[in-house]
Write a protein that holds these residues in place. Sequence first.
Motif, short mmCIF file in Angstrom:
data_model
loop_
_atom_site.label_atom_id
_atom_site.label_comp_id
_atom_site.label_asym_id
_atom_site.label_seq_id
_atom_site.Cartn_x
_atom_site.Cartn_y
_atom_site.Cartn_z
N ASN A 343 97.09 -26.67 -84.70
CA ASN A 343 97.36 -25.33 -85.24
C ASN A 343 98.37 -25.46 -86.37
O ASN A 343 98.95 -26.52 -86.60
CB ASN A 343 97.87 -24.38 -84.15
CG ASN A 343 99.17 -24.84 -83.52
OD1 ASN A 343 99.64 -25.95 -83.75
ND2 ASN A 343 99.77 -23.98 -82.72
N GLU A 345 98.71 -23.89 -90.48
CA GLU A 345 98.35 -23.02 -91.58
C GLU A 345 97.11 -22.19 -91.23
O GLU A 345 96.09 -22.72 -90.80
CB GLU A 345 98.11 -23.84 -92.85
CG GLU A 345 99.38 -24.50 -93.38
CD GLU A 345 99.18 -25.21 -94.70
OE1 GLU A 345 98.13 -25.00 -95.34
OE2 GLU A 345 100.08 -25.98 -95.09
N HIS A 346 97.24 -20.88 -91.45
CA HIS A 346 96.24 -19.94 -90.98
C HIS A 346 94.87 -20.20 -91.60
O HIS A 346 93.84 -20.10 -90.92
CB HIS A 346 96.70 -18.51 -91.27
CG HIS A 346 95.87 -17.46 -90.62
ND1 HIS A 346 95.66 -17.42 -89.25
CD2 HIS A 346 95.17 -16.41 -91.14
CE1 HIS A 346 94.88 -16.39 -88.96
NE2 HIS A 346 94.56 -15.77 -90.09
N TRP A 347 94.84 -20.55 -92.88
CA TRP A 347 93.55 -20.73 -93.55
C TRP A 347 92.78 -21.90 -92.94
O TRP A 347 91.55 -21.86 -92.86
CB TRP A 347 93.73 -20.89 -95.06
CG TRP A 347 94.12 -22.27 -95.52
CD1 TRP A 347 95.38 -22.75 -95.70
CD2 TRP A 347 93.23 -23.33 -95.87
NE1 TRP A 347 95.34 -24.06 -96.13
CE2 TRP A 347 94.04 -24.44 -96.25
CE3 TRP A 347 91.84 -23.48 -95.90
CZ2 TRP A 347 93.49 -25.67 -96.64
CZ3 TRP A 347 91.30 -24.70 -96.30
CH2 TRP A 347 92.12 -25.78 -96.67
N GLU A 349 93.11 -22.91 -89.72
CA GLU A 349 92.63 -22.43 -88.43
C GLU A 349 91.34 -21.63 -88.60
O GLU A 349 90.37 -21.81 -87.85
CB GLU A 349 93.71 -21.57 -87.75
CG GLU A 349 94.96 -22.34 -87.34
CD GLU A 349 95.95 -21.46 -86.60
OE1 GLU A 349 95.65 -20.26 -86.39
OE2 GLU A 349 97.03 -21.96 -86.22
N GLU A 350 91.33 -20.75 -89.60
CA GLU A 350 90.15 -19.92 -89.84
C GLU A 350 88.95 -20.77 -90.29
O GLU A 350 87.82 -20.55 -89.85
CB GLU A 350 90.45 -18.86 -90.90
CG GLU A 350 91.34 -17.73 -90.42
CD GLU A 350 91.46 -16.62 -91.45
OE1 GLU A 350 91.28 -16.91 -92.66
OE2 GLU A 350 91.70 -15.47 -91.06
N ILE A 367 92.32 -24.23 -81.04
CA ILE A 367 93.55 -23.92 -81.76
C ILE A 367 94.71 -24.02 -80.78
O ILE A 367 94.70 -23.43 -79.69
CB ILE A 367 93.49 -22.50 -82.37
CG1 ILE A 367 92.30 -22.39 -83.34
CG2 ILE A 367 94.79 -22.18 -83.09
CD1 ILE A 367 92.32 -23.36 -84.49
#
Length: 494
Positions: A343, A345-347, A349-350, A367
Motif C-alpha cells: 500500500n 500512493e493512492h494512484w 493502489e487504484e 492492499i
Amino acid sequence: MSENQFPLKVLHVCSEIFPLLKTGGLADVTAALPPALEKDGCEVRMLVPGFPEFVKGIDSPDLVTELPAKFGARRIRLMYGKMPATGVPVYYIDAPDLYDRTGNPYNAFDGQPYHDNHLRFALLGWCAARLVEGFDYFWRPDIVHGHDWHAGLAFAYIKALEWNTGKRTVGTVFTVHNMAYQGNFPAHVFSELDLPFSMLNPDGIEFYGQVSYLKSGFYYADKVTTVSPTYAREIQHGEQSCGLGGVVRQRSSDLVGILNGVDTHAWNPKTDDRIEANFHERSMTGKKKCRLALQKEMGLSEQKDNPVFCVVSRFAAQKGLHLVVEGLNAIVERGGQIVVMGNGEHWLEEAFTRFAQDFPGQVAVRIGYDEDRAHRIFAGSDVILIPSRYEPCGLVQMYGSLYGTLPLVHRVGGLADTVTDSSLENLVENRATGFCFEHFDYSSFDSAVQRAFALYERQKDWKKVQKRGMKLSFGWERSAKLYAALYRQIKVGA
C-alpha cells in the motif's frame, strides 16, 4: 585476556524493532542484528522512543531513572525491559506528551509529519547522550550505533558532551538506511534543541538553511555505514546523494558499506510454518504445492506453464512500480500471472486494483501488508519484481532467492550486490541468480521480463538458477563480524 572476556557494550538507537513496531525494513535490521552481534563478543542494548507498541510489548519493564522535563515533555522516565522472543535488553523513553499517540509513529492521521517531530527525536538523541554520561549506573556503552535520521541528533549531543567534558568516552557509528529521508526542519527549531549554537553552520547540522538530523549523523559520528557497498558509492554523487554529496565525500574515508542480512530463522523454506509445504534446494516438491496454494488463495487460475510474478512492496515513487503498471498488460498477454501486495500512493493502489478487476484469474491484489501472507507469496511465486529507482539494500530480493523465487531487479544499490543476472555467460558459469536491467525505463524492464519468460520455458536452466539463489548466504553472521570489527577500531582506548 581475550576480547570475549570483556564484551563490547553497544547501544543501538532506533525508532523501530520487529515484531513490536515495523513500517519498513529498518525494523527487520534492528531486530536481527543485535542477536547476531552478541555472538561476536558484543553486549547489546537498544534505545527506542516510548511509542505505544513498545510500551505494551516490552517484557518486564522497570524504571531506570527519572529525567528532567525537556523538549515539551512534562514527564520523562527512562525504562528498561527485554524484547519478546530474543530477550535483547531495551531502554525505552516514557514521555507520553511526545510519544503516546495512536497510529503511525511519525505521521498524524492526515498523513503529515507530526508538528513536533524535531522534539520527539531530539529527545531520543539526548537520552542516548545521557546513557553515555552514565545515567544508568550499572551499564554504560562503549559504542553508540544510531540508525537513520531519527537517531541522527544523538551524535550532536554526544559531541557536545565531549566538548563540555574535554574528553572522548564513546565510539560512534551512524548507519544510513535511506538518504532520501533526512529529518530536515526549519532553522528556527534549533533554539529548542539545547545544542551549542556553533553547530548551526555548514560545518555542522545546517543544511541549506535548515536543521538536518541526517547531516548531524554524517558530520559528528566517528564512522558512517550504509546498508550495501554499492549504495556507499552511489550516495557520493548525483541524485542518490540527495544534496549531501559534499558531506558524504568529505567523510568518504570513514564511510563503509556493509550489506544487510536477513533473519534466516524466520525466513527459511525448510522450516517455515506459515507456508503450505516446506522445501529446500534438493527437494522442490513443496514449492509446487506452495504455488498451487497461492493460486487458490488469491483466486488465480491453476496453471503451471507460465511464471507467477509477485510484488511485495511499499507503493512509493522510489520503488519504480510505475514500470510494473506499464508492463502488466504484456505479462498477462504472455500468459503470466501476478500477485501484488502493498500500500502507499493512492494512484498505484487504484491502478493495481483496476488490473485485478480487468484480469480475474491472472492478476490478484491485496492492499495492505500481512506478514504471514508475505511468506506465502514468496514461497508460491516464481519471480519477484523489484524495479526500484534506487535501493539502499533491499531485503525482499534476498527473501525471494531463499524461497526459490527469482528476483528481477534494477541494478542499483543492494540489488546490484545481491542479484547476478541470467546472462548467457553467467548461466554457463553457474553464477546467475536472477534478472537485472540497467536503465530505469520501461524498455529495459520489459526486456528483463521477456528473459524471465524465456528462461522459465527452459526448466532445466531455471532450476539451476533457482537452486543457486537458494544456496546463497544472506544471514547476519558475516555482517555482524564486520560491524564488530568496526566497533573495535573506534572503541575508546582500543
